[in-house]
Design a protein around this motif. Structure first.
Motif, PDB file in Angstrom:
ATOM      1  N   LEU A  55      -3.042  26.459 -12.321  1.00 44.48           N
ATOM      2  CA  LEU A  55      -2.812  25.069 -12.854  1.00 44.48           C
ATOM      3  C   LEU A  55      -1.406  24.676 -12.638  1.00 44.48           C
ATOM      4  CD1 LEU A  55      -4.704  23.214 -14.264  1.00 44.48           C
ATOM      5  CD2 LEU A  55      -3.448  23.744 -16.363  1.00 44.48           C
ATOM      6  N   ARG A  62       3.170  20.684  -5.718  1.00 44.55           N
ATOM      7  CA  ARG A  62       3.262  19.145  -5.498  1.00 44.55           C
ATOM      8  C   ARG A  62       4.575  18.635  -5.699  1.00 44.55           C
ATOM      9  NH1 ARG A  62      -0.758  15.068  -7.288  1.00 44.55           N
ATOM     10  NH2 ARG A  62       0.025  15.654  -9.364  1.00 44.55           N
ATOM     11  N   LEU A  68      10.188  15.850  -6.623  1.00 47.92           N
ATOM     12  CA  LEU A  68      10.036  15.324  -8.095  1.00 47.92           C
ATOM     13  C   LEU A  68      10.497  16.133  -9.390  1.00 47.92           C
ATOM     14  CD1 LEU A  68       6.255  13.705  -8.225  1.00 47.92           C
ATOM     15  CD2 LEU A  68       8.660  12.462  -8.295  1.00 47.92           C
ATOM     16  N   THR A  73      11.894  19.218 -15.968  1.00 46.29           N
ATOM     17  CA  THR A  73      10.255  19.291 -15.871  1.00 46.29           C
ATOM     18  C   THR A  73       9.990  20.755 -15.396  1.00 46.29           C
ATOM     19  OG1 THR A  73      10.803  18.413 -13.487  1.00 46.29           O
ATOM     20  CG2 THR A  73       9.637  16.852 -15.353  1.00 46.29           C
ATOM     21  N   LEU A  76       9.939  22.975 -18.503  1.00 44.75           N
ATOM     22  CA  LEU A  76       8.680  22.568 -19.337  1.00 44.75           C
ATOM     23  C   LEU A  76       7.495  23.096 -18.574  1.00 44.75           C
ATOM     24  CD1 LEU A  76       9.555  19.148 -20.611  1.00 44.75           C
ATOM     25  CD2 LEU A  76       9.296  21.070 -22.049  1.00 44.75           C
TER      26      LEU A  76
ATOM     27  N   THR B  60       2.979  11.102 -11.568  1.00 41.52           N
ATOM     28  CA  THR B  60       2.384  11.466 -10.349  1.00 41.52           C
ATOM     29  C   THR B  60       2.438  13.057 -10.359  1.00 41.52           C
ATOM     30  OG1 THR B  60       4.901  11.059  -9.650  1.00 41.52           O
ATOM     31  CG2 THR B  60       2.913   9.710  -8.522  1.00 41.52           C
ATOM     32  N   LEU B  61       3.132  13.545 -11.192  1.00 39.54           N
ATOM     33  CA  LEU B  61       3.296  14.978 -11.171  1.00 39.54           C
ATOM     34  C   LEU B  61       2.220  15.786 -11.576  1.00 39.54           C
ATOM     35  CD1 LEU B  61       5.207  17.406 -10.332  1.00 39.54           C
ATOM     36  CD2 LEU B  61       6.261  17.156 -12.559  1.00 39.54           C
ATOM     37  N   LEU B  62       1.818  15.247 -12.922  1.00 39.04           N
ATOM     38  CA  LEU B  62       0.671  15.971 -13.742  1.00 39.04           C
ATOM     39  C   LEU B  62      -0.617  15.417 -14.203  1.00 39.04           C
ATOM     40  CD1 LEU B  62       3.264  17.382 -16.063  1.00 39.04           C
ATOM     41  CD2 LEU B  62       1.668  18.968 -14.858  1.00 39.04           C
ATOM     42  N   SER B  63      -0.856  14.051 -14.042  1.00 43.05           N
ATOM     43  CA  SER B  63      -1.748  13.575 -14.549  1.00 43.05           C
ATOM     44  C   SER B  63      -3.055  14.170 -14.141  1.00 43.05           C
ATOM     45  CB  SER B  63      -1.801  12.070 -14.446  1.00 43.05           C
ATOM     46  OG  SER B  63      -1.522  11.741 -13.069  1.00 43.05           O
ATOM     47  N   GLU B  64      -3.400  14.326 -13.070  1.00 42.34           N
ATOM     48  CA  GLU B  64      -4.674  15.153 -12.430  1.00 42.34           C
ATOM     49  C   GLU B  64      -4.838  16.431 -13.156  1.00 42.34           C
ATOM     50  OE1 GLU B  64      -4.680  15.622  -8.201  1.00 42.34           O
ATOM     51  OE2 GLU B  64      -3.914  13.667  -7.838  1.00 42.34           O
ATOM     52  N   GLN B  65      -3.837  17.178 -13.358  1.00 51.60           N
ATOM     53  CA  GLN B  65      -3.907  18.522 -13.872  1.00 51.60           C
ATOM     54  C   GLN B  65      -4.204  18.449 -15.128  1.00 51.60           C
ATOM     55  OE1 GLN B  65      -1.734  18.194 -11.443  1.00 51.60           O
ATOM     56  NE2 GLN B  65      -2.446  19.898  -9.801  1.00 51.60           N
ATOM     57  N   ALA B  86       6.263  18.145 -20.297  1.00 46.85           N
ATOM     58  CA  ALA B  86       6.444  18.102 -18.822  1.00 46.85           C
ATOM     59  C   ALA B  86       6.120  16.690 -18.055  1.00 46.85           C
ATOM     60  CB  ALA B  86       5.949  19.374 -18.119  1.00 46.85           C
ATOM     61  N   ALA B  89       8.611  14.268 -19.424  1.00 45.30           N
ATOM     62  CA  ALA B  89       9.904  14.365 -18.808  1.00 45.30           C
ATOM     63  C   ALA B  89       9.929  13.802 -17.516  1.00 45.30           C
ATOM     64  CB  ALA B  89      10.083  15.843 -18.838  1.00 45.30           C
ATOM     65  N   ASP B  90       8.706  13.845 -16.723  1.00 43.87           N
ATOM     66  CA  ASP B  90       8.688  13.589 -15.492  1.00 43.87           C
ATOM     67  C   ASP B  90       8.688  12.006 -15.133  1.00 43.87           C
ATOM     68  OD1 ASP B  90       8.047  13.622 -12.509  1.00 43.87           O
ATOM     69  OD2 ASP B  90       5.815  13.083 -13.010  1.00 43.87           O
ATOM     70  N   ASN B  94      11.780  10.046 -13.753  1.00 44.83           N
ATOM     71  CA  ASN B  94      11.512   9.463 -12.358  1.00 44.83           C
ATOM     72  C   ASN B  94      11.082   8.181 -12.346  1.00 44.83           C
ATOM     73  OD1 ASN B  94      12.199  11.948 -10.529  1.00 44.83           O
ATOM     74  ND2 ASN B  94      10.148  12.969 -11.549  1.00 44.83           N
TER      75      ASN B  94
END
Lengths: 233, 257
Positions: A55, A62, A68, A73, A76, B60-65, B86, B89-90, B94
């Motif tokens: 995960l 990515r 990014l 981040t 975290l 964009t970094l994490l939502s899918e995960q 996390a 914070a992204d 960003n």
């Protein structure tokens, strides 16, 4: 089933042993050898490493591609990953009375995040769910030795291992050295506060292993083996 | 305008003046947040302010995960709290900060307060949650849409035809009955928002009323934020302390909260 000898440090019946140090300090080899020995002596041993779950590693890949990731981040995400590992793989065996051996623990995050400029107290707070281990063995080596072993292992130095995201140098090797130097400074400074057992890792494997085994004896006094557990019930 | 965080510095951020305004709209699911965000955005744009909206789980970094993790229901409490942090914070680094640096108004549909409340009712300590989010920017304004659980329930059923697993806090095992769980979960969250209201300077708005009445109150609270000049003009030097609208100045209907 559960032995009645809770650890005075964290209160769980198991024992938590942590191996920390720079890449190439030999800590993983030593952790494995120690695990073997404990198993052979009849202790129930559980082993965990600092590797990323699918995960989180997906996310990091990515984020890296899109540029990014920031120190916050990055920190975290690693904390998320460690929390998952802790809740899934460290806490249950610790509660079940295992000797849990961790090849890297929260201290790895403390040194890496500090080297990336995160507020050290903030980092400690976010990891406060992780209890203090019974022993932290810090494998102390010079950065030159770490680099040498890394090169000898023929493993490619990764972008983050080299701290390339910090812009210390465009040259991977030079960046690695500078970054590892920062990590070493952080580890060295942390040693007294966190009561690390400092292991001189410049010595032969056998010598270091013998010292570790000697170190552990008092901790395992009255600590039940599988054998004693079966006989007691 | 918003240059201060809650105590923890963000490393690696260029020093920059954030000339935009950060407005947060908080409230439970069904409190009418999205409607108010839409109305407020419209109103601000008509006045010539550039508006960027953000919400939780849109990074964009994490939502899918996160969606993936939620489907599996497999992550523990600390893990989930850190994952959300996390993601936040992204978005902060960003999206929100660059927009604020460009002078835009950032309208945040939920902020750290919801994330903190969710983490706390799942076992995190208040202290841990507060420190975890120490890196967040202090908004210029936090509007808290306060609605009674019965109102939330009716709106949820009217909207989705059922009660959502997560909004009912089913993962907490409060009750196997979703209806019962919903009430108990909303009650727990409400308790957390209650103690946050004063230290985090919430402007509590009575959201048990029609969207337009709520919007009228919202405008009154937001208006003074733009009194010192339009968003496109550079603002004067940063005052030492934050004189921003204080918790004392609440919506006229705050008494019912």
């Amino acid at each position: 089933m559960i032995p009645e000898t809770p650890s005075p440090t964290h209160g769980y019946p198991g024992r938590l042993l942590v191996f920390e140090g720079l890449d190439g300090s030999g800590k993983s080899t030593q952790a494995r050898l120690l695990g073997k020995w404990l198993q052979a002596r009849g202790y129930r041993v559980f082993f965990t490493e600092w590797n990323s779950s699918e995960l989180v590693s997906q996310t990091i890949r990515r984020g890296k591609k899109k540029g990014l990731l920031t120190p916050t981040t990055f920190s975290l995400l690693h904390a998320t990953d460690f929390a998952d590992r802790f809740e899934r793989h460290i806490l249950p065996p610790l509660r079940a009375g295992y000797v849990v051996i961790c090849d890297r623990y929260a201290y790895t995050a403390f040194v890496r995040d500090a080297a990336r400029g995160c507020d050290p107290e903030w980092v400690r707070t976010i990891y406060s769910f992780a209890p203090k281990p019974d022993r932290v063995f810090y494998f102390q080596v010079g950065v030159a030795v770490s680099l040498q072993r890394k090169i000898a292992s023929r493993l490619k130095i990764s972008y983050y291992e080299a701290g390339m995201d910090l812009g210390l140098s465009d040259d991977v090797r030079e960046s690695y050295e500078k970054f590892q130097n920062r990590l070493k400074r952080e580890y060295d400074a942390m040693a007294p506060r966190d009561e690390f057992v400092i292991v001189n890792a410049n010595r032969p494997v056998e010598v270091v292993q013998a010292e570790l085994r000697h170190q552990l004896r008092p901790l395992l006094n009255n600590f039940p083996t599988v054998e004693t557990l079966i006989h007691d019930h | 305008m918003t240059t201060r965080n809650y105590g923890t510095r963000l490393p690696g951020m260029p020093r920059q003046r954030l000339t935009g305004r950060l407005i947060v709209i908080e409230g439970a699911d069904g409190s009418g947040r999205s409607t108010e965000v839409g109305l407020l955005r419209e109103w601000l744009e008509i006045q010539g302010h550039a508006v960027v909206d953000t919400g939780l789980r849109r990074s964009t970094l994490l939502s899918e995960q996160i969606d993936e993790a939620k489907r599996g229901h497999t992550l523990g409490a600390a893990t989930m709290a850190l994952f959300y942090a996390a993601d936040f914070a992204d978005q902060l680094e960003n999206k929100m900060i660059p927009s604020l640096a460009a002078g835009s108004t950032v309208l945040a549909d939920r902020y750290i307060y919801t994330l903190m409340a969710r983490a706390i009712v799942r076992g995190a300590s208040r202290d841990w949650a507060q420190r975890l989010y120490g890196f967040a920017l202090q908004p210029d304004l936090v509007l808290f849409l306060d609605a009674r659980p019965e109102i939330l329930l009716h709106r949820a059923i009217a909207k989705y035809g059922s009660l959502d697993y997560w909004e009912s806090g089913m993962d907490l095992s409060l009750s196997r009955d979703r209806f019962e769980s919903f009430f108990r979960y909303q009650e727990l969250l409400r308790k957390e928002f209650e103690w946050m209201a004063s230290p985090y300077k919430f402007h509590v708005v009575d959201a048990n009323r029609s969207p337009l009445l709520v919007h009228t109150d919202v405008r009154k609270i937001v208006q003074p934020l733009y009194a010192r000049g339009s968003a496109s003009e550079p603002l004067g030097p940063e005052p030492p302390a934050r004189p921003a609208v204080s918790a004392r100045r609440r919506a006229p209907s705050a008494a019912s909260a």
